[in-house]
Structure formats: C-alpha cells, structure tokens
Design an enzyme around this catalytic site. Structure first.
Site, mmCIF file in Angstrom:
data_model
loop_
_atom_site.group_PDB
_atom_site.id
_atom_site.type_symbol
_atom_site.label_atom_id
_atom_site.label_comp_id
_atom_site.label_asym_id
_atom_site.label_seq_id
_atom_site.Cartn_x
_atom_site.Cartn_y
_atom_site.Cartn_z
ATOM 1 C CG HIS A 123 45.635 -44.824 12.789
ATOM 2 N ND1 HIS A 123 44.999 -43.753 13.366
ATOM 3 C CD2 HIS A 123 45.234 -45.930 13.487
ATOM 4 C CE1 HIS A 123 44.235 -44.180 14.355
ATOM 5 N NE2 HIS A 123 44.359 -45.503 14.448
ATOM 6 C CG ASN A 160 43.796 -44.476 18.059
ATOM 7 O OD1 ASN A 160 43.404 -43.653 17.217
ATOM 8 N ND2 ASN A 160 43.610 -45.776 17.916
ATOM 9 C CB CYS A 173 41.507 -46.062 13.098
ATOM 10 S SG CYS A 173 41.124 -46.099 14.845
#
Ligand code: UT7
Length: 329
Positions: A256, A286, A116
């Site tokens: 994020h 996500n 990520c």
C-alpha cells in the site's frame, strides 16, 4: 481434483488527468516540495475534476479496460466487490452503480469498507467465492476519490491523498496459481487516530458538522505512522514465515502506498531489496483502495507466470494485512 485457487486473470487501472503537484500545494498551504518528498516520497497526485463524478466513474474506465483485455463482456461478471472509502453515495452500493454503468446485468455486488486495507480484504473475500465453486468470474475493484473528503487547508492530510482506481478479475485456477494465503487484521481501538467525524449515523450531516469541517479525513499522522510501520511489516513477514518463503523466493512486494518510509521499513523487515518493490507513490500519492491494484496494473507487463507476490497494507480502523499470491499469466 486439485484445489481451486482464485487467480487474477486480468488487471487494469485508471487515474484522472489532473495532476496536483507539490508546487501547487505550496500555493494552498504552508508546505514545501522538499518537506513532502522527504517525509512521504510523494511528488504529485491525480485529482478527479468534474461536477457529479464519483468513484464509480473512475471504476468504469478501469473495468472496461480490464474486460477488453480479457476479451469478455460485462454480462459474464457474476459478482462485483467494490472496495472503497468514498462510495458515490451512502446507498445504494457503488458496486450496484458500477454494474449498471458497465452493463453487468447478471452480477450481484456489495461495497467493502476497510479503509486503506480494503483491496486486500476484497481480494480475500472474493477468492472465497471462487474457491468454493460458487462463482467463476469475480471482479474486485479498489478505488477512491479521496479529494472528495480532503480538507485542502489541512497541510497534514492534503499532501498525502489522491484519486485513482484499479480492478482485477478473479477466475478459478487448478494449477496452483492465484491467492494462496492471507492474513487480515482489524482493531477498532485505532479509530481515534484516523477517521471522518461526521456523515455517518452517529453524527449525521448538519449545518454544524459542515461549519466545523467534519466531513473530511482526520488523521493523527505520527500515531498512525507508528502502528503502520510495525503492523504492515509484521503482516508481510508473518505470511512469508507461515508459507516458508525466503526473501529470495519473493519476486515482488506490492505495498500500500501511504508513505515511502513505511514501504521501505516493510521491505527491510522482509529482507527484500528495493528492486523488488513496486512503488509509484511519487506519481499518485495515497489513493487508499486504489494503491495496490494500480501497482499491479503498472507492473503487469513485467510480471511472469509463477511470480511470487506479497501484498501488504495498513489503514484506518485500524485494519492491516498481507496476501500471498502466485501470478497466473
Ligand atoms: O494510508 C492510511 C494510513 N496512513 C498512513 O500510513 C500515514 C502515516 N503517517 C505519515 O505518513 C506521517 O505521519 C505524515 C506524512 C502524515 C507526517 O509526517 P511526520 O514525519 O510524522 O510529521 P509530523 O506529523 O511529526 O510533523 C513534523 C513537523 C511538525 O512541525 P513541528 O511541530 O515539528 O514544528 C508539523 O507541523 O512537520 C510539520 N508538518 C508539515 N510541514 C510542512 C506537518 N505537515 C507538514 C507539511 N509541510 N505538509
């Protein structure tokens, strides 16, 4: 001559049409809209449907939109850094596949794997090629087809992830705009908590790995949450301190999008109010490498030359970090 910075001169994104809602997930696993919204902030996510489509196919849309916006041809791109955890195939690199699909015949490229945090790692490494004078047009792509590695009977992971892709163009800037600083970290001891068990060289695909459903995301959510909430916030606060930035100096936090509670904790540690935080987790969940460029794309029309942006991420590996960026247009 003043220092060359790598400035973002264009951004674009793409999310697939199919919307997977919390309601639909309720029919697939034992969960509820209330639980998902309260624990993560996510209401829906996008899913790439279609036989044979991979992450590069979303990138084609994002990059073609970017090139059109910037008014340049694909053959002008010199380097493509493709940040992804869901490469089209183990090899060749998705950067190569994308270059061929968009007609970037003069570019070389490579894939970058930092889960990520990948887009921040890619933005930082891409900047080096601009700052050194080696290249003048570097494409940094962040995208994932997370639905290709999600077990849709595991309620602890299937509610979180979605598909999407964003891309930025980096070009030299001598007026002090662009990537100013970055803090990047990795700690391999975090891998037991977030990883894919099979499909790599240590545990190649076999009947057994397929039967045991090991080609999907495994996550111990609570453990990851604990590390994410502290490290992402620390990285963001550290880069502010190192560059003598106060909360008032920060125009936008671009976090994020893994969990709304992690984003809130980061903003609070920085002393930044919610009006300065880019959040679209409710729509996309996500998207791993896609979250930060997709935010930049969505907020592009509100950004002004000279805006101070702090980008922050945390992901599997563990990997984490922050980037201080001065918006160039
Ligand atoms: O982007 C890469 C990095 N990843 C992250 O940053 C993710 C970090 N972790 C998280 O965001 C959170 O840990 C999750 C959203 C994954 C889970 O939230 P949580 O508040 O940590 O829940 P939990 O794992 O502690 O589970 C609490 C309860 C458990 O039930 P019991 O044992 O208390 O009876 C779970 O079984 O919630 C249950 N649960 C669910 N209930 C309804 C877990 N998943 C679900 C679900 N629906 N989908």
């Amino acid at each position: 001559m003043s220092k060359i910075h790598a400035a973002i001169t264009a951004v674009h994104g793409y999310v697939p049409d199919y919307v997977l809602t919390n309601k639909e997930l309720e029919s697939m696993v034992d969960t509820s809209d209330e639980w998902i919204v309260a624990r993560t902030g996510i209401k829906e996510r996008r899913i790439l449907k279609g036989e044979g489509l991979g992450t590069s196919d979303m990138a084609v849309h994002a990059v073609n939109g970017l090139l059109e916006k910037r008014g340049i041809g694909a053959e002008e791109i010199e380097l493509i850094i493709f940040c992804t955890t869901t490469a089209d195939m183990p090899f060749p690199a998705t950067a190569n596949i994308l270059a061929e699909k968009i007609g970037a015949t003069n570019a070389w490229g490579y894939d970058l794997q930092a889960a990520c945090s990948g887009f921040l790692f890619g933005l930082t490494t891409g900047s080096q090629f601009i700052e050194s004078g080696k290249h003048k047009k570097v494409l940094v792509v962040g995208g994932d087809r997370m639905s290709s590695i999600i077990n849709y009977s595991d309620r602890t992971t299937c509610i979180i992830f979605g598909d999407g892709c964003g891309a930025v163009l980096l070009e030299p800037n001598e007026e002090g705009y662009g990537v100013i600083d970055s803090i990047l970290k990795s700690d391999g001891s975090g891998r037991p908590f977030l990883h894919q068990k099979a499909g790599g060289s240590a545990r190649p695909a076999s009947h057994e790995t397929v039967d045991r459903n090991e080609h999907v995301v495994f996550q111990e959510g609570k453990a990851v949450f604990k590390f994410a909430v502290t490290n992402m916030a620390e990285a963001a606060a550290d880069i502010m301190e190192r560059n003598e930035l106060t909360a008032e100096d920060v125009t936008w936090l671009v976090p994020h999008q893994a969990n709304k509670r992690i984003i809130d904790a980061t903003a609070s540690r920085m002393g930044v109010g919610p009006e300065k935080v880019m959040i679209n987790i409710e729509k996309y969940g996500n998207t791993t490498n896609g979250t930060i460029p997709l935010c930049l794309w969505e907020w592009e029309s509100q950004l002004k030359k000279g805006d101070t942006l702090i980008l922050a991420a945390f992901g599997g590996g563990f990997t984490w970090g922050s980037v201080y960026l001065r918006w160039a247009y």
